[in-house]
Scaffold this motif. Sequence first.
Motif, PDB file in Angstrom:
ATOM      1  N   ASN A  98      -4.763  -6.149  -5.001  1.00  0.00           N
ATOM      2  CA  ASN A  98      -5.284  -4.786  -5.023  1.00  0.00           C
ATOM      3  C   ASN A  98      -5.756  -4.542  -6.459  1.00  0.00           C
ATOM      4  OD1 ASN A  98      -5.519  -2.006  -5.398  1.00  0.00           O
ATOM      5  ND2 ASN A  98      -3.953  -1.533  -3.862  1.00  0.00           N
ATOM      6  N   SER A 100      -6.395  -2.109  -8.197  1.00  0.00           N
ATOM      7  CA  SER A 100      -5.803  -1.024  -8.983  1.00  0.00           C
ATOM      8  C   SER A 100      -4.494  -1.440  -9.647  1.00  0.00           C
ATOM      9  CB  SER A 100      -5.501   0.192  -8.112  1.00  0.00           C
ATOM     10  OG  SER A 100      -6.484   0.357  -7.147  1.00  0.00           O
ATOM     11  N   GLU A 101      -3.926  -2.545  -9.186  1.00  0.00           N
ATOM     12  CA  GLU A 101      -2.585  -2.908  -9.657  1.00  0.00           C
ATOM     13  C   GLU A 101      -2.581  -3.919 -10.786  1.00  0.00           C
ATOM     14  OE1 GLU A 101      -0.311  -2.648  -5.330  1.00  0.00           O
ATOM     15  OE2 GLU A 101      -0.789  -4.594  -6.207  1.00  0.00           O
TER      16      GLU A 101
HETATM   17  C1  LIG Z   1      -4.224  -0.141  -3.828  1.00  0.00           C
HETATM   18  O1  LIG Z   1      -3.440   0.521  -4.780  1.00  0.00           O
HETATM   19  C2  LIG Z   1      -3.736   1.900  -4.948  1.00  0.00           C
HETATM   20  C3  LIG Z   1      -2.927   2.407  -6.115  1.00  0.00           C
HETATM   21  O2  LIG Z   1      -1.580   2.087  -5.992  1.00  0.00           O
HETATM   22  C4  LIG Z   1      -3.471   2.616  -3.636  1.00  0.00           C
HETATM   23  O3  LIG Z   1      -3.806   3.988  -3.770  1.00  0.00           O
HETATM   24  C5  LIG Z   1      -4.309   1.974  -2.533  1.00  0.00           C
HETATM   25  O4  LIG Z   1      -4.003   2.558  -1.298  1.00  0.00           O
HETATM   26  C6  LIG Z   1      -4.039   0.485  -2.459  1.00  0.00           C
HETATM   27  N1  LIG Z   1      -4.963  -0.131  -1.512  1.00  0.00           N
HETATM   28  C7  LIG Z   1      -4.550  -0.889  -0.491  1.00  0.00           C
HETATM   29  C8  LIG Z   1      -5.620  -1.499   0.362  1.00  0.00           C
HETATM   30  O5  LIG Z   1      -3.379  -1.077  -0.274  1.00  0.00           O
END
Ligand SMILES: *[C@@H]1O[C@H](CO)[C@@H](O)[C@H](O)[C@H]1NC(C)=O
Length: 382
Positions: A98, A100-101
């Motif tokens: 992901n 964002s991580e």
């Molecule tokens: C990825 O991480 C973000 C932030 O933690 C979160 O909001 C998002 O739902 C995640 N995406 C998936 C596909 O899990």
Amino acid sequence: MLKSILILLVIWSQTNAGLHRDDVTEGTELIMSFLIHRHGDRTPVESTVSYSTDVEALEALTAPYGYGQLTLPGKRSAYRLGQHIRQRYNELLSPHYNRSEVYIRSTDITRTKMTILTALAAIYPPAGETWNPKLAWEPVPYTTVPVKYDFNMALNNCPVFDAAYQSQLFTSVPEVSAKMSNVLIALSNQLGFDITNRPALVFPIYDVYTSQRNLGLKLTPELEDIFGLIEEAASESIALIFGLDEYIPLQAGVLLKEFYTYADLAISGEDTPRLRLYSAHDFNVYSFEAVTKVNRQGVPKYASAYTLELRKVTSTGKYVVLPVYLPSPREEVVYLQVEGCDVLCDYDQFVALTEGNSRDIDSWRDECGFTEDLVVDGSSED
Ligand SMILES: *[C@@H]1O[C@H](CO)[C@@H](O)[C@H](O)[C@H]1NC(C)=O
């Protein structure tokens, strides 16, 4: 009887604390991990091959890969590094990649790129619904910066530091020579020229010896007998070239600045990746130890890693930095200590103690004497 059981329990728990160090992280929450590692085992780099005890045999073993390339054992150590990262930082990561991580950046060199790709296969093993059931691999992207512009490549793009490095390699340092005289004499005998006044040369010699031994080519019996001493001498030797206060900020000052930037974002609750991975070289791992003023750990081994963990003390809400060293993926981590600070170093104090070494990228380039017309070998194999 009860008393002796109690004593045993006390001894047992102390021993355990010493081994696992759970006592240090207990009562803290992991907020962000900022990790820089060395690539896995590689063939020798071209500039050191002439120091080998058997140049011809080493050239032959290297030929199928090329100079400075990851070997099969190198891929295995990279994979184990990835397993370590997944295990220690599991709480920061989802099963699937992901963006964002996690932020993932490699130097633009084949061996560091191959290392991070292999490590990522272990960090994100296929889970749940996979895109190809026949292949136990998920694609995970990383980013890279051209060598000319990468602050982790000061050896190639920081002329002031590079000049100092080149001259330091051949500088006489009598008090250091004296400490390792037996090693310098043995190496001089092997090389056929006198390096007893050139203690910094132990570092590149140790480097080629390590890669040749990893390829299964032994040193002479005499040098095999003292390999432990050569390794100790190399720790002193790397300090002569990468441990000079004047140049340490040029080596890793921008990386340190980057740590502050993202730690500040995480502390203020901004959306920023909580794991940052930098795939790099022994030079970078050592230099990051140096800018953060921890007790340095000698020449970083293949696939070693040095991490700053930003943690929050649950009871007080205070932020602290824990410096964590992984000597190699086969070993346990050790906790290092910033000079003048506790093992869990208060974040503001950490910044105060280290910021003299930090640089923003523009002042770094200025101090380095970098100009746009600098010609950099982007295919660097050294
Ligand atoms: C990825 O991480 C973000 C932030 O933690 C979160 O909001 C998002 O739902 C995640 N995406 C998936 C596909 O899990």
